[in-house]
Motif scaffolding. Structure first.
Motif, short mmCIF file in Angstrom:
data_model
loop_
_atom_site.label_atom_id
_atom_site.label_comp_id
_atom_site.label_asym_id
_atom_site.label_seq_id
_atom_site.Cartn_x
_atom_site.Cartn_y
_atom_site.Cartn_z
N GLU A 1 3.58 -3.25 -5.05
CA GLU A 1 3.58 -1.91 -5.61
C GLU A 1 2.17 -1.31 -5.60
OE1 GLU A 1 4.50 -0.19 -9.92
OE2 GLU A 1 6.04 -1.54 -9.15
N GLY A 2 1.16 -2.09 -5.88
CA GLY A 2 -0.22 -1.62 -5.88
C GLY A 2 -0.66 -1.21 -4.50
N ARG A 3 -0.29 -1.99 -3.47
CA ARG A 3 -0.68 -1.65 -2.11
C ARG A 3 0.01 -0.36 -1.65
NH1 ARG A 3 0.74 -6.93 0.50
NH2 ARG A 3 0.37 -8.03 -1.41
N SER B 1 0.80 2.23 -3.53
CA SER B 1 0.12 3.34 -4.18
C SER B 1 -1.18 3.67 -3.47
CB SER B 1 -0.18 3.01 -5.65
OG SER B 1 1.02 2.87 -6.36
N ALA B 2 -1.92 2.64 -3.06
CA ALA B 2 -3.17 2.85 -2.35
C ALA B 2 -2.89 3.51 -0.99
CB ALA B 2 -3.91 1.53 -2.16
N GLY B 3 -1.82 3.10 -0.34
CA GLY B 3 -1.45 3.68 0.95
C GLY B 3 -1.09 5.15 0.82
N ARG B 4 -0.35 5.47 -0.22
CA ARG B 4 0.02 6.87 -0.47
C ARG B 4 -1.21 7.71 -0.79
NH1 ARG B 4 3.62 5.89 -4.77
NH2 ARG B 4 4.50 4.01 -3.92
N ALA B 5 -2.12 7.17 -1.57
CA ALA B 5 -3.34 7.90 -1.92
C ALA B 5 -4.17 8.16 -0.66
CB ALA B 5 -4.17 7.12 -2.94
N MET B 6 -4.27 7.15 0.21
CA MET B 6 -5.02 7.31 1.46
C MET B 6 -4.36 8.36 2.35
SD MET B 6 -7.59 6.68 3.15
CE MET B 6 -8.47 5.16 3.14
N MET C 1 -1.91 -9.75 -5.86
CA MET C 1 -1.69 -8.33 -6.03
C MET C 1 -0.25 -8.02 -5.67
SD MET C 1 -4.09 -5.49 -4.37
CE MET C 1 -4.84 -4.44 -5.50
#
Length: 129
Positions: free
Chosen positions: A4-6, A8-13, A1
């Motif tokens: 960049e994907g991690r 985005s998930a952190g920002r969403a959380m 992975m």
């Protein structure tokens, strides 16, 4: 992975957490009741007994009693005192002319105990839900 994907998930959380905190703050803020001027523009006076009709009171609402303290008062009574226009022992008597009384859940009864005033309709009964 990819990293960049991690991110985005952190920002969403983080956004979800901020939204939850905002909702908690909004719903934990103190609720202020409405203020009702007893008797409307005429104030606390004769023939006030019908004034509460059609109004919906809630616990925390405030009744504002405005009157001439030289000739009237406000007495918090029980149902018997309301019905018989008598002041039970220990009843709270207000005499400032500018009372702000916060309603509690259930029925509340108020009269003016000057001679003949309650009998002339200077009394109210309200039920706060």
């Amino acid at each position: 992975m990819s990293s960049e994907g991690r991110g985005s998930a952190g920002r969403a959380m983080l956004l979800i957490m901020v939204a939850v905190i905002c909702l908690l703050i909004q719903y934990s803020a103190p609720v202020h009741g409405a203020t009702y001027t007893v008797g409307g523009s005429a104030g606390w006076t004769f023939n006030s007994a019908n004034w509460p009709k059609g109004k919906r009171f809630r616990a925390g609402d405030v009744l504002a009693f405005n009157y001439d303290s030289k000739v009237h008062n406000v007495v918090s009574v029980n149902e018997g005192g309301y019905s018989s226009c008598t002041t039970p022992a220990g009843a709270k008597v207000y005499q400032s002319g500018k009372e702000q009384i916060k309603l509690v859940k259930g029925q509340s009864f108020f009269i003016c105990n000057y001679a003949g005033h309650c009998e002339s309709g200077m009394k109210i009964a309200v039920n706060a839900v």
